[in-house]
Enzyme design. Structure first.
Site, PDB file in Angstrom:
ATOM      1  N   HIS A  15     -31.699 -25.838  28.608  1.00 26.04           N
ATOM      2  CA  HIS A  15     -30.476 -25.852  29.413  1.00 26.04           C
ATOM      3  C   HIS A  15     -30.709 -25.086  30.726  1.00 26.04           C
ATOM      4  O   HIS A  15     -30.502 -25.623  31.816  1.00 26.04           O
ATOM      5  CB  HIS A  15     -29.334 -25.217  28.607  1.00 26.04           C
ATOM      6  CG  HIS A  15     -28.026 -25.155  29.321  1.00 26.04           C
ATOM      7  ND1 HIS A  15     -27.012 -26.037  29.078  1.00 26.04           N
ATOM      8  CD2 HIS A  15     -27.573 -24.326  30.288  1.00 26.04           C
ATOM      9  CE1 HIS A  15     -25.975 -25.756  29.865  1.00 26.04           C
ATOM     10  NE2 HIS A  15     -26.289 -24.708  30.608  1.00 26.04           N
ATOM     11  N   GLU A  16     -31.166 -23.846  30.592  1.00 23.44           N
ATOM     12  CA  GLU A  16     -31.389 -23.036  31.791  1.00 23.44           C
ATOM     13  C   GLU A  16     -32.528 -23.634  32.630  1.00 23.44           C
ATOM     14  O   GLU A  16     -32.503 -23.551  33.853  1.00 23.44           O
ATOM     15  CB  GLU A  16     -31.688 -21.574  31.420  1.00 23.44           C
ATOM     16  CG  GLU A  16     -30.562 -20.874  30.638  1.00 23.44           C
ATOM     17  CD  GLU A  16     -29.186 -20.967  31.296  1.00 23.44           C
ATOM     18  OE1 GLU A  16     -29.110 -21.003  32.538  1.00 23.44           O
ATOM     19  OE2 GLU A  16     -28.175 -21.030  30.548  1.00 23.44           O
ATOM     20  N   HIS A  32     -31.021 -26.057  34.988  1.00 25.78           N
ATOM     21  CA  HIS A  32     -30.442 -25.349  36.140  1.00 25.78           C
ATOM     22  C   HIS A  32     -31.556 -24.898  37.087  1.00 25.78           C
ATOM     23  O   HIS A  32     -31.450 -25.012  38.302  1.00 25.78           O
ATOM     24  CB  HIS A  32     -29.683 -24.102  35.674  1.00 25.78           C
ATOM     25  CG  HIS A  32     -28.339 -24.375  35.055  1.00 25.78           C
ATOM     26  ND1 HIS A  32     -27.369 -25.113  35.692  1.00 25.78           N
ATOM     27  CD2 HIS A  32     -27.785 -23.978  33.878  1.00 25.78           C
ATOM     28  CE1 HIS A  32     -26.268 -25.155  34.915  1.00 25.78           C
ATOM     29  NE2 HIS A  32     -26.505 -24.485  33.816  1.00 25.78           N
ATOM     30  N   GLU A  76     -24.174 -28.240  36.221  1.00 23.56           N
ATOM     31  CA  GLU A  76     -24.136 -28.361  34.764  1.00 23.56           C
ATOM     32  C   GLU A  76     -24.661 -29.730  34.304  1.00 23.56           C
ATOM     33  O   GLU A  76     -25.176 -29.860  33.197  1.00 23.56           O
ATOM     34  CB  GLU A  76     -22.700 -28.115  34.274  1.00 23.56           C
ATOM     35  CG  GLU A  76     -22.561 -27.769  32.810  1.00 23.56           C
ATOM     36  CD  GLU A  76     -23.185 -26.440  32.389  1.00 23.56           C
ATOM     37  OE1 GLU A  76     -23.649 -25.658  33.241  1.00 23.56           O
ATOM     38  OE2 GLU A  76     -23.241 -26.205  31.167  1.00 23.56           O
TER      39      GLU A  76
END
Ligand code: ZN
Length: 504
Positions: A267-268, A271, A297
């Site tokens: 997830h990170e 980003h 997101e």
């Protein structure tokens, strides 16, 4: 150094200085969450407040105001990109100067009092104690909205612009209404499935050092450049970029919850790829940022869910994971593992929710915060409304406020209009990913072969390098030819989980 020769050059210099101060503040904040000893807390608070004050003063200075007036009026710059940079800065500038300093200070005080009270009251389930703070926060947010809003604009929309420029509450509500009804129906069908999913293969100890190494292997395969970024550990995973050449990720690893750690890393990582993908020549300018929280997101959710929880990804990476954890997973079949990481189970806590139920947690918050801000819902009635909606959407009884309406820090911090961006990210992620699949016909095969960077290249070109040249809605139409819609996301969920749970 040669002196600036034009108003635009002066504007760029000033914008660059403000960006540098922002980056310095981000370094301090990153350090606070990762390595700072507890004793440093108070001094760090002062250092950060000094920097925020400096940034605010520089950005709202007469110097900046005059430059923006000249550049937006009589002396426009030559290039389209330069005009856009001025427009982006002017928009931010107007928002910054519309709120009087006294209100900014009062809001900051109210937020810190509210968070302090919430931190104590939440574990004790004491909603009544926190209620006056929530009321004060809502009142201040209404006043802030009145300062910010354009004539005829809705208060909620005025706040929403701070996170998702161009979006409106009414448009989001229309998309969320469709989404809610279909997802609620899907959750019920999954609950009634004759093929329940077991997670027992994940219910064991996974050495955290090996988890760390595997996560880094995946990050590298995604194309995250460790020469221009790094990963560390923190209590709550986050990403912060000081510049495209220095992007910091954090993750949280626990021996008992292997999946949480890996998916936080991916997830990170999504980003982080976005932050690394901003054009170097845009960095330190008003075009060198992310379009909106929803678009940011969309990048993290794409890597976490559409790639990380997909069968093609694990067809490629599962044997590597088994090599890392031979005793734990050596005898677990791919299909069993794949189903386990995709189990759907209605739960009370948003941050622990699975892919299907997650949006329902967000829709509930969006509906409630909009009603509270509009004065249609008295905050004193929040716990009851929360319970009713949790029962209606997720079929769950909420035993207490700690794991109910007090579970998130967002409202305590005064973040009204922030929640919907999480689900906008999910919706955008599927629309973009489907377009990537159509533009790259062998995308699934590439992912299966471990060649994740084909997707990264596509994202770089279509999204990361755009910087702030487009707004979220424009970007979506540019890439997919359609506005934001509920349908692709719902169809994706119904197909994927229909197979996992063998729904008719
Ligand atoms: Zn995120």
């Amino acid at each position: 150094m040669t002196p600036p020769t034009s108003p635009y050059a002066e504007f760029l210099d000033l914008s660059g200085e403000i960006a540098d101060l922002g980056a310095a503040q981000a370094v301090l904040s990153w350090d606070q969450e990762t390595y700072m000893p507890p004793g440093g807390q108070q001094a760090r608070g002062r250092q950060m407040a000094t920097l925020s004050g400096l940034i605010h003063r520089k950005f709202t200075s007469d110097e900046m105001g005059n430059l923006l007036e000249r550049l937006s009026g009589p002396e426009p710059p030559d290039e389209i990109d330069q005009c856009l940079a001025v427009e982006r800065a002017m928009w931010e500038y107007r928002r910054a100067v519309r709120v009087p300093e006294e209100l900014v200070r009062e809001t900051a005080r109210a937020q810190s009092d509210s968070v302090a009270c919430w931190t104590e009251a939440r574990p004790r389930n004491d909603f009544r104690k926190w209620l006056p703070h929530l009321e004060r926060i809502l009142d201040l947010e209404r006043r802030r909205a009145d300062c910010l809003k354009d004539p005829g604009q809705d208060r909620y929309d005025a706040l929403l612009q701070g996170y998702e420029r161009g979006a409106t509450g009414a448009e989001i509500a229309a998309v969320f209404d469709r989404l809610r009804d279909r997802v609620v129906a899907l959750v019920r069908r999954i609950g009634a499935s004759d093929y329940p999913v077991s997670t027992s293969c994940l219910d064991r100890e996974f050495d955290v050092d090996r988890q760390w190494d595997f996560g880094l292997e995946v990050l590298k395969a995604m194309g995250f450049d460790l020469g221009k970024g790094r990963q560390d550990k923190s209590a709550h995973p986050f990403t912060t970029g000081f510049h495209p050449t220095d992007v910091r990720l954090t993750t949280r690893l626990n021996a008992r919850t292997f999946a949480t750690g890996l998916f936080a890393t991916m997830h990170e990582g999504g980003h982080g790829l976005y932050d690394q993908g901003i054009r170097i020549e845009d960095a330190r300018t008003p075009l060198g940022g992310a379009i909106s929280l929803g678009i940011h997101e969309s990048q993290s959710r794409m890597w976490e869910n559409l790639v990380g929880r997909s069968l093609p990804f694990w067809r490629g990476f599962y044997s590597r994971l088994q090599n890392a954890f031979p005793a734990e997973l050596g005898s677990v079949a791919l299909d069993v593992f794949y189903r386990a990481i995709n189990r759907v189970e209605p739960s009370l806590i948003r941050v622990e929710a699975d892919e299907v139920t997650y949006s329902l947690h967000i829709i509930l918050r969006f509906e409630i915060e909009r009603a509270m801000l509009a004065g249609e819902l008295d905050p004193a009635g929040l716990p009851d409304v929360w319970r009713d909606k949790m029962r209606e959407y997720l079929g769950l009884d909420v035993p207490d406020d700690k794991d109910g309406c007090m579970q998130d820090i967002h409202w305590a911090w005064g973040l009204i209009g922030y929640f919907p961006t999480y689900t906008l990210g999910n919706l955008y992620s599927v629309q973009f990913f489907e377009q990537a699949q159509s533009d790259i016909p062998d995308l699934d095969a590439r992912i299966e072969a471990g060649e994740l960077q084909r997707l990264t290249e596509w994202l770089r070109e279509k999204i990361h390098r755009v910087g702030l040249r487009r707004l979220a809605g424009e970007l979506c139409t540019d890439i997919t030819g359609r506005p934001l819609e509920a349908e692709p996301y719902v169809r994706y969920l119904e197909t994927k989980f229909g197979q996992i749970y063998r729904l008719a």
